[in-house]
Design an enzyme around this catalytic site. Structure first.
Site, short mmCIF file in Angstrom:
data_model
loop_
_atom_site.label_atom_id
_atom_site.label_comp_id
_atom_site.label_asym_id
_atom_site.label_seq_id
_atom_site.Cartn_x
_atom_site.Cartn_y
_atom_site.Cartn_z
N ASP A 1 18.21 71.24 31.93
CA ASP A 1 18.96 70.90 33.36
C ASP A 1 19.94 69.65 32.80
OD1 ASP A 1 19.96 70.46 35.84
OD2 ASP A 1 18.15 69.52 36.43
N CYS B 1 19.11 76.08 35.59
CA CYS B 1 19.12 76.40 37.00
C CYS B 1 20.64 76.24 37.85
CB CYS B 1 18.49 74.97 37.96
SG CYS B 1 19.09 73.22 37.39
N GLN C 1 14.22 76.60 43.73
CA GLN C 1 14.66 76.86 42.40
C GLN C 1 13.59 77.38 41.47
OE1 GLN C 1 18.22 76.70 40.96
NE2 GLN C 1 17.01 77.99 39.61
N ARG D 1 17.82 83.47 43.18
CA ARG D 1 17.87 82.46 44.12
C ARG D 1 17.82 83.14 45.71
NH1 ARG D 1 19.12 77.09 43.80
NH2 ARG D 1 18.08 77.00 45.72
N HIS E 1 12.41 70.38 43.33
CA HIS E 1 13.29 71.29 43.71
C HIS E 1 12.39 72.66 43.76
CE1 HIS E 1 17.14 73.61 44.42
NE2 HIS E 1 17.64 73.50 43.30
N ARG F 1 18.66 69.32 51.97
CA ARG F 1 18.79 68.91 50.57
C ARG F 1 19.23 67.54 50.74
NH1 ARG F 1 22.36 71.32 45.55
NH2 ARG F 1 20.28 72.44 45.47
N1 CP Z 1 20.56 75.23 41.31
C1 CP Z 1 20.98 74.95 42.52
O1 CP Z 1 20.30 74.37 43.38
O2 CP Z 1 22.49 74.91 42.44
P1 CP Z 1 23.04 74.30 43.70
O3 CP Z 1 23.27 72.58 43.54
O4 CP Z 1 24.67 75.06 43.60
O5 CP Z 1 22.82 74.69 45.28
N1 NVA Z 2 18.77 67.67 38.59
C1 NVA Z 2 19.85 68.49 39.13
C2 NVA Z 2 19.61 69.81 39.70
C3 NVA Z 2 20.95 70.55 40.48
C4 NVA Z 2 20.38 71.84 40.99
C5 NVA Z 2 20.34 67.70 40.22
O1 NVA Z 2 19.65 67.10 40.91
O2 NVA Z 2 21.37 67.29 40.55
#
Ligand code: CP
Ligand code: NVA
Length: 300
Positions: free
Chosen positions: A219, A259, A132, A287, A129, A102
């Protein structure tokens, strides 16, 4: 072996196979059947941003599959001090069997795959993502029995989630309608691809996008890394919310997805979130099952 760098790299067939496997793994876990498909394998999990769901689902997931997971925070790794990703890729490839990362830049994930010799899974970048969205598609199939022919409406920032939802939705035969403020649209190339390969619209008009939708998705207004813009974004996005007025124009059986983490009173009202908590937390649970399927598919 294969990577999951972005959803557009995977065919509809590969996505469907992964979802079918996720369904199977979920049913078997519920029945108490263990599957040590990745026995003895080690997953390295590199995090340059915070995470609850991604971290825990991958860590529990690899454990369920008979392997083990290493949580590698960039705060502690040498990449946090400037060691090139090209070197990190080659070093970690000699220790672990697959990597989930990530990070901010999509290029970093692509580079990890280019220089490493093991499967790389994108656990979120600023661009997309994919993990997700596989869990999301799994949840839609569970609640609606299909994806084909359904209308998916996304309301909010044209961000990493939107980019992956467009690809996943179109590949799975859904109509995708995005409502976002001018200047905050999803990736231009993806929108072009979506228009050429399915039913896709992007508008500033929330009610138009939500009209007749079977799935409503939103989101956060400010993603990780955009904290400095949060106040300004609150003004720009203030109407881009899933609330009762939006629900009123959608299909009366519409499901609501997020998400997570969610900001109640911003992109979604507390009332709508709680009324659809069943769907939203099934989505979070999935997930785990989807990520297990992704790891198995990448290691095949
Ligand atoms: N939705 C998601 O990716 O959550 P986290 O940021 O908690 O991993
Ligand atoms: N768009 C959000 C998604 C988190 C799972 C971010 O990137 O923070």
């Amino acid at each position: 072996m294969k990577h999951l760098l972005k959803l557009s790299d995977w065919s509809t067939e590969e996505i469907k196979e992964t979802l079918d496997l996720a369904d199977k793994l979920k049913a078997e876990k519920k029945a108490g059947i263990e599957h040590h498909i990745l026995k003895g394998k080690t997953l390295g999990m590199i995090f340059e941003k915070s995470s609850t769901r991604t971290r825990v689902s991958f860590e529990v997931g690899i454990h369920d599959l008979g392997g083990s997971g290493l949580f590698l925070s960039s705060r502690d790794l040498q990449i946090g001090r400037g060691e090139p990703i090209e070197d990190t890729a080659r070093v970690l490839s000699r220790y672990v069997d697959l990597i989930m990362i990530r990070t901010f830049e999509q290029e970093k994930v692509e580079k990890l795959a280019e220089y490493g010799s093991i499967p790389i899974i994108n656990g979120l970048t600023d661009y997309c993502h994919p993990c997700q969205v596989l869990a999301d598609l799994m949840t839609i199939r569970e609640h609606k029995g299909k994806t084909e022919g359904l209308k998916l409406c996304y309301i909010g920032d044209g961000n990493n989630m939107t980019n992956s939802l467009i690809v996943g939705g179109i590949k799975m035969g859904m109509e995708v309608a995005v409502a976002c403020p001018k200047g905050y649209e999803p990736d231009a190339e993806l929108m072009k691809w979506a228009s050429e390969n399915g039913k896709f619209t992007c508008t500033e008009d929330i009610l138009e996008a939500a009209k007749g939708a079977d799935v409503l998705y939103t989101d956060v207004w400010a993603s990780m890394g955009q904290e400095a813009e949060a106040e300004e974004r609150k003004k720009i996005f203030k109407n881009y919310q899933i609330n009762n007025s939006v629900m009123a124009v959608a299909n009366e059986k519409a499901m609501v997805m997020h998400c997570l983490p969610a900001h109640r009173g911003e992109e979604i009202t507390a009332e709508v979130l709680e009324a659809h908590a069943n769907e939203i937390f099934d989505e979070a649970e999935n997930r785990l099952h989807a990520q297990k399927a992704v790891m198995v598919k990448c290691m095949e």
